[in-house]
Design a protein around this motif. Sequence first.
Motif, short mmCIF file in Angstrom:
data_model
loop_
_atom_site.label_atom_id
_atom_site.label_comp_id
_atom_site.label_asym_id
_atom_site.label_seq_id
_atom_site.Cartn_x
_atom_site.Cartn_y
_atom_site.Cartn_z
N VAL A 111 36.66 21.56 -38.98
CA VAL A 111 37.32 21.93 -40.24
C VAL A 111 36.95 23.36 -40.64
CG1 VAL A 111 37.44 21.42 -42.72
CG2 VAL A 111 37.57 19.56 -41.07
N LYS A 112 35.68 23.72 -40.50
CA LYS A 112 35.28 25.10 -40.81
C LYS A 112 35.95 26.10 -39.89
CE LYS A 112 30.83 24.66 -40.71
NZ LYS A 112 29.39 24.90 -40.79
N ASP A 113 36.11 25.76 -38.61
CA ASP A 113 36.78 26.65 -37.67
C ASP A 113 38.25 26.84 -38.05
OD1 ASP A 113 34.54 27.11 -36.21
OD2 ASP A 113 35.10 25.84 -34.52
N VAL A 114 38.92 25.75 -38.38
CA VAL A 114 40.34 25.82 -38.73
C VAL A 114 40.53 26.61 -40.03
CG1 VAL A 114 42.33 24.46 -39.51
CG2 VAL A 114 41.05 23.74 -37.51
N CYS A 115 39.68 26.35 -41.03
CA CYS A 115 39.81 27.00 -42.33
C CYS A 115 39.17 28.38 -42.38
CB CYS A 115 39.22 26.12 -43.42
SG CYS A 115 40.11 24.58 -43.65
N GLY A 116 38.26 28.66 -41.48
CA GLY A 116 37.56 29.94 -41.47
C GLY A 116 36.32 29.96 -42.35
N LYS A 117 36.11 28.92 -43.15
CA LYS A 117 34.96 28.80 -44.05
C LYS A 117 34.96 27.39 -44.62
CE LYS A 117 37.65 30.57 -47.90
NZ LYS A 117 37.75 31.52 -48.99
N ALA A 118 34.01 27.10 -45.47
CA ALA A 118 34.02 25.81 -46.16
C ALA A 118 35.26 25.78 -47.06
CB ALA A 118 32.76 25.62 -46.98
N PRO A 119 36.12 24.77 -46.92
CA PRO A 119 37.44 24.83 -47.55
C PRO A 119 37.46 24.49 -49.04
CG PRO A 119 37.20 22.77 -46.38
CD PRO A 119 35.95 23.57 -46.12
N THR A 120 38.34 25.19 -49.75
CA THR A 120 38.74 24.74 -51.07
C THR A 120 39.81 23.68 -50.84
OG1 THR A 120 40.51 26.37 -51.21
CG2 THR A 120 38.35 27.03 -52.07
N GLU A 121 40.18 22.95 -51.85
CA GLU A 121 41.22 21.94 -51.67
C GLU A 121 42.53 22.58 -51.25
OE1 GLU A 121 43.50 18.33 -54.05
OE2 GLU A 121 41.88 19.41 -55.04
N ARG A 122 42.87 23.70 -51.85
CA ARG A 122 44.12 24.40 -51.51
C ARG A 122 44.13 24.84 -50.05
NH1 ARG A 122 48.97 26.30 -53.40
NH2 ARG A 122 49.55 28.21 -52.37
N LEU A 123 43.05 25.46 -49.59
CA LEU A 123 42.95 25.90 -48.21
C LEU A 123 43.03 24.70 -47.27
CD1 LEU A 123 42.50 28.14 -46.13
CD2 LEU A 123 40.05 27.93 -46.54
#
Length: 147
Positions: free
Chosen positions: A94-106
Motif C-alpha cells: 500500500v505504501k509503494d502504491v500510494c508513495g507514502k502512508a495514505p490519506t483516505e482520499r489518496l
Amino acid sequence: MILAVLFANVEGNILIERFHGVPAEERLHWRSFLVKLGADNLKGAKNEELLVACHKSVYIVYTVLGDVSIYVVGKDEYDELALSEVIFVITSAVKDVCGKAPTERLFLDKYGRICLCLDEIVWKGYLENTEKDRIKRLIRLKPPTEF
C-alpha cells in the motif's frame, strides 16, 4: 487460512474487504466486530504498530497506516506470527502504491491498484506473494519472469 482482510477509514467505514471461507451471514458480524476492535484500540496507535487479538481459535492482527486501518484475520496455520508477515507485506504494498502512508482520499484514488496488490498477496485465503518486486510486476499484468 486467512479468513479476512479489511481496510477501514477512521470513521469505521469499510473501504476494501476480502473474505475467504466465511459464510455470508457471518460477514456483517465480522465487519462490526473488527471496526469496534479498532475503534477501541487504535486511538493513538503509531503507524504500522501491530496489535494482536485472539477470539476462540481465530487470530487478528491489525494496524493503522495513515488514515486507514488494516485488519487481517486468520486461523489454523495463520497464527499471530504468520499474520504479522501478511500485514507487513500488505502495508508495504500500500505504501509503494500510494508513495507514502495514505490519506483516505489518496487510498481511494489508488483503489484499483491496491485491490490488484491485495489479490496478488492473498489468493483464496493463502499467502501467495511476499516479494515486493514480484508484486509490482504482477500488478502491471506482465509475466513474473519478465523484467
